[in-house]
Design a protein around this motif. Structure first.
Motif, short mmCIF file in Angstrom:
data_model
loop_
_atom_site.label_atom_id
_atom_site.label_comp_id
_atom_site.label_asym_id
_atom_site.label_seq_id
_atom_site.Cartn_x
_atom_site.Cartn_y
_atom_site.Cartn_z
N UNK A 101 0.83 -1.21 0.00
CA UNK A 101 0.00 0.00 0.00
C UNK A 101 0.86 1.26 0.00
N UNK A 102 1.88 1.28 0.84
CA UNK A 102 2.73 2.47 0.95
C UNK A 102 3.57 2.67 -0.31
N UNK A 103 4.17 1.59 -0.82
CA UNK A 103 5.00 1.71 -2.02
C UNK A 103 4.15 2.14 -3.22
N UNK A 104 2.95 1.60 -3.34
CA UNK A 104 2.06 1.96 -4.45
C UNK A 104 1.65 3.42 -4.37
N UNK A 105 1.42 3.91 -3.16
CA UNK A 105 1.04 5.32 -2.99
C UNK A 105 2.16 6.24 -3.46
N UNK A 106 3.40 5.89 -3.10
CA UNK A 106 4.54 6.73 -3.48
C UNK A 106 4.77 6.69 -4.99
N UNK A 107 4.75 5.49 -5.58
CA UNK A 107 5.10 5.35 -7.00
C UNK A 107 3.98 5.83 -7.93
N UNK A 108 2.73 5.79 -7.47
CA UNK A 108 1.61 6.19 -8.34
C UNK A 108 1.65 7.67 -8.69
N UNK A 141 -6.74 6.52 -15.08
CA UNK A 141 -7.52 6.65 -13.84
C UNK A 141 -6.94 5.83 -12.70
N UNK A 142 -6.20 4.78 -13.04
CA UNK A 142 -5.57 3.96 -11.99
C UNK A 142 -4.63 4.77 -11.12
N UNK A 143 -4.06 5.81 -11.70
CA UNK A 143 -3.01 6.57 -11.01
C UNK A 143 -3.43 8.02 -10.77
N UNK A 144 -4.72 8.22 -10.55
CA UNK A 144 -5.25 9.53 -10.16
C UNK A 144 -5.99 9.39 -8.83
N UNK A 145 -5.67 10.28 -7.90
CA UNK A 145 -6.27 10.19 -6.57
C UNK A 145 -7.79 10.28 -6.64
N UNK A 193 -14.28 9.68 7.60
CA UNK A 193 -15.40 9.18 6.81
C UNK A 193 -14.99 8.82 5.39
N UNK A 194 -13.99 9.53 4.90
CA UNK A 194 -13.48 9.25 3.55
C UNK A 194 -11.96 9.22 3.58
N UNK A 195 -11.40 8.65 2.53
CA UNK A 195 -9.94 8.59 2.40
C UNK A 195 -9.59 8.73 0.92
N UNK A 196 -8.51 9.43 0.64
CA UNK A 196 -8.05 9.58 -0.74
C UNK A 196 -6.99 8.51 -1.04
N UNK A 197 -7.23 7.78 -2.11
CA UNK A 197 -6.32 6.70 -2.51
C UNK A 197 -6.21 6.66 -4.03
N UNK A 198 -5.12 6.09 -4.49
CA UNK A 198 -5.01 5.76 -5.90
C UNK A 198 -5.69 4.41 -6.12
N UNK A 199 -6.48 4.25 -7.18
CA UNK A 199 -7.09 2.94 -7.45
C UNK A 199 -6.06 1.81 -7.54
N UNK A 200 -4.84 2.15 -7.99
CA UNK A 200 -3.81 1.11 -8.08
C UNK A 200 -3.50 0.51 -6.71
N UNK A 248 -3.96 -8.91 -17.78
CA UNK A 248 -4.78 -9.30 -18.93
C UNK A 248 -6.26 -9.43 -18.55
N UNK A 249 -6.53 -9.84 -17.32
CA UNK A 249 -7.91 -10.09 -16.89
C UNK A 249 -8.62 -8.84 -16.40
N UNK A 250 -7.91 -7.95 -15.70
CA UNK A 250 -8.58 -6.84 -15.02
C UNK A 250 -8.11 -5.44 -15.44
N UNK A 251 -6.99 -5.34 -16.14
CA UNK A 251 -6.41 -4.02 -16.40
C UNK A 251 -6.35 -3.67 -17.88
N UNK A 252 -5.72 -4.51 -18.66
CA UNK A 252 -5.38 -4.14 -20.03
C UNK A 252 -6.61 -4.01 -20.92
#
Length: 430
Positions: free
Chosen positions: A261-268, A294-298, A314-321, A384-388
Motif C-alpha cells: 500500500x505504501x510503495x504503491x502510494x509513493x510510486x503512483x 484513472x488507476x493513477x489519479x487520486x 469518513x473518507x480517504x483519498x487513494x489511488x485505485x492502483x 490481462x484479466x482486469x487491467x489491459x
C-alpha cells in the motif's frame, strides 16, 4: 540402522522405485556445498554463533542486492530487460547443471550443446514476438526486420525442428531412457524459466510500477517472514521447509500488504513509473511519458461505517492502483511462497541444499527467483484479466502500415459506425 534409513527415506518421500531409478542412472549423490561466505565477513563475525552469523550474512547480502535492484531500476527499461535475460540464463544453467550431476549425463553426445541450443530457440521466439509487438513501426521500416517479422514463427519452428532432429540423431543404444529424461528436464526448465522471464518483460512494458511493486512485495515478504520467524517463530509451517514457521508466514503477510500500500502510494504519483514503456520512432528510443490513467489519479473513497469510529475518518483519498496492490501483495504473501516450497521439494528430492553457491548465505540465483517467476505469471494474468484494454497507439501504428485502399476501407467503416452512433454528427455540429 536399516529401520532408521527406511524411515529417513519415507520422510524425504523416496520410494523403492526411486531407489531403482537411482541405481539405473548411477545414483544421485548430493551436490557438494561449501562455505562461500567472503573471508572479510567470516573474520568480522567469527565470535557469533552460527545462527546469528547466518542472520548477519543474509542481512548484509540482502541490502547489497536491494541496492543493486535500485541501481538497475534507475538505469531504465533496456538495462532491466538485459538483466532479466541474464538472470534467466543463469537460472537455466543452475537447473540444467543439477540434471547433469544427478544423471551423470556429461558423456551423452551433443546433449549439453542441444540444451543451450533449445534455450536459444525459445528466446529467439519470445524476444522476436516482443520486438514485433512493441517495435512494430521500427520493424516495418527496416526491410530485413520486416521479413524476419513476417516469417518469425516459421523460422522459430524450423530452428526448433532442427534441434529436435539433432536430438533424435544423437540417441545412443543403452542410453535411450537417460537421454529422454534429460530431454524432458530441459523442456520443463525452459517452460519454468524462459516463459516466465518473458512475462516479466511484458509486465515491465505495461509500466515500471507493474514490474517494481510485485518484485518488491516478494522481496519484502521474504525478508519479513524471515525476521518474524527468526525472532518469534515457534510453530513449523511445512515439512518441505522446516525453518518456515506460521509466525513468519502470518507476520510476513501483514507486513507485505502494508508495504504494498505504501510503495504503491509513493510510486503512483510519478509518470516515469506509471506510464507504459513505449518506443518513440522519432528519437529511436524508449519513452515513458503519458497522461496518467484513472488507476493513477487520486480518488475519494468512503470508509466502511465499522471502521469510521476506529480511524475517525469518513473518507480517504487513494489511488485505485493501491487497491490492486492489495491483490498483488496478498498473492506474494499467501501463494508466492509456494514457489519457494516447490523449489525446496525439488532440492530435497535430489539431496541438495541450494541450486548453486552464487550468493553467499542465499544460494544460487534460482534460490532468489523461485517465487518471483510465479509472481510474474500472476501479474501478467491479472493485467490481462482486469487491467489491459485496447491500445490506441498500437492500433494506429498497425493501421498506418496497411495499403491505402485498406486504410480507406477502415476509415469509411469507422465513419459509418460513428455516424450511426450519432457521435460524428455531434462533433461536426460543434
Amino acid at each position: 540402522n536399516l529401520q532408521e534409513s527406511e524411515s529417513e527415506n519415507k520422510l524425504d518421500g523416496e520410494t523403492a522405485s526411486d531407489s531403482e531409478s537411482k541405481s539405473e542412472f548411477g545414483g544421485s549423490p548430493p551436490v557438494p556445498t561449501s562455505d562461500d561466505t567472503p573471508e572479510v565477513l567470516n573474520r568480522a563475525l567469527s565470535n557469533l554463533s552460527s545462527r546469528w552469523k547466518n542472520w548477519w550474512v543474509r542481512g548484509i547480502l540482502t541490502l547489497a542486492m536491494i541496492t543493486f535492484f535500485f541501481i538497475i531500476i534507475y538505469l531504465g527499461p533496456m538495462v532491466l530487460m538485459t538483466i532479466v535475460m541474464c538472470v534467466q540464463i543463469k537460472c537455466f544453467h543452475e537447473i540444467i547443471t543439477i540434471g547433469y550431476n544427478v544423471y551423470h549425463s556429461y558423456d551423452l553426445p551433443w546433449f549439453r550443446t542441444l540444451s543451450w541450443y533449445f534455450l536459444l530457440c525459445v528466446n529467439y521466439f519470445f524476444y522476436g514476438e516482443t520486438v514485433t509487438d512493441y517495435f512494430f513501426t521500427l520493424v516495418q521500416r527496416e526491410e530485413p526486420l520486416r521479413i524476419l517479422s513476417k516469417y518469425h514463427r516459421f523460422i522459430s519452428f524450423a530452428l526448433y525442428l532442427t534441434g529436435f532432429c539433432m536430438f533424435v540423431l544423437s540417441l545412443v543404444k543403452k542410453h535411450y531412457r537417460l537421454q529422454f529424461y534429460m530431454f524432458g528436464w530441459t523442456h520443463v526448465t525452459l517452460l519454468i524459466v524462459v516463459t516466465q522471464s518473458h512475462l516479466i518483460i511484458h509486465n515491465l512494458f505495461e509500466g515500471m510500477i507493474w514490474f517494481i511493486v510485485p518484485i518488491s512485495c516478494v522481496i519484502c515478504n521474504d525478508i519479513m517472514a524471515y525476521m518474524f520467524g527468526f525472532f518469534f517463530g515457534r510453530t513449523p509451517l511445512i515439512k518441505l521447509s522446516p525453518k518456515k514457521t506460521w509466525e513468519g508466514f502470518i507476520g510476513g503477510f501483514f507486513a507485505t500488504v502494508l508495504f504494498g500500500l505504501l510503495l504503491s502510494y509513493v510510486m503512483s504519483g510519478y509518470r516515469c513509473f506509471t506510464c507504459p514503456v513505449e518506443f518513440n520512432n522519432d528519437t529511436n528510443s524508449f519513452t515513458v511519458d503519458c497522461e496518467p490513467s484513472e488507476l493513477f489519479q487520486l480518488q475519494e473513497y468512503n470508509i466502511p461505517l465499522v471502521l469510521q469510529s476506529v480511524v475517525g475518518w469518513k473518507t480517504v483519498q487513494m489511488y485505485p492502483f493501491q487497491i490492486h496492490s492489495i491483490a498483488l501483495s496478498t498473492f506474494a504473501s499467501l501463494i508466492g511462497p509456494f514457489g519457494g516450497f516447490f523449489a525446496s521439494g525439488f532440492k530435497r528430492a535430489f539431496k541438495i541444499k541450494d541450486f548453486a553457491n552464487t550468493i553467499p548465505g542465499h544460494g544460487g540465483i534460482m534460490d532468489r527467483f523461485d517465487c518471483q517467476y510465479l509472481m510474474a505469471t500472476f501479474v501478467n494474468v491479472y493485467i490481462a484479466s482486469f487491467i489491459r484494454g485496447p491500445n490506441p497507439s498500437k492500433l494506429i501504428q498497425q493501421f498506418l502500415t496497411l495499403r491505402p485502399d485498406q486504410q480507406l476501407h477502415i476509415f469509411n467503416t469507422l465513419k459509418a459506425h460513428l455516424v450511426d452512433k450519432g457521435m460524428l454528427g455531434g462533433l461536426e455540429d460543434a
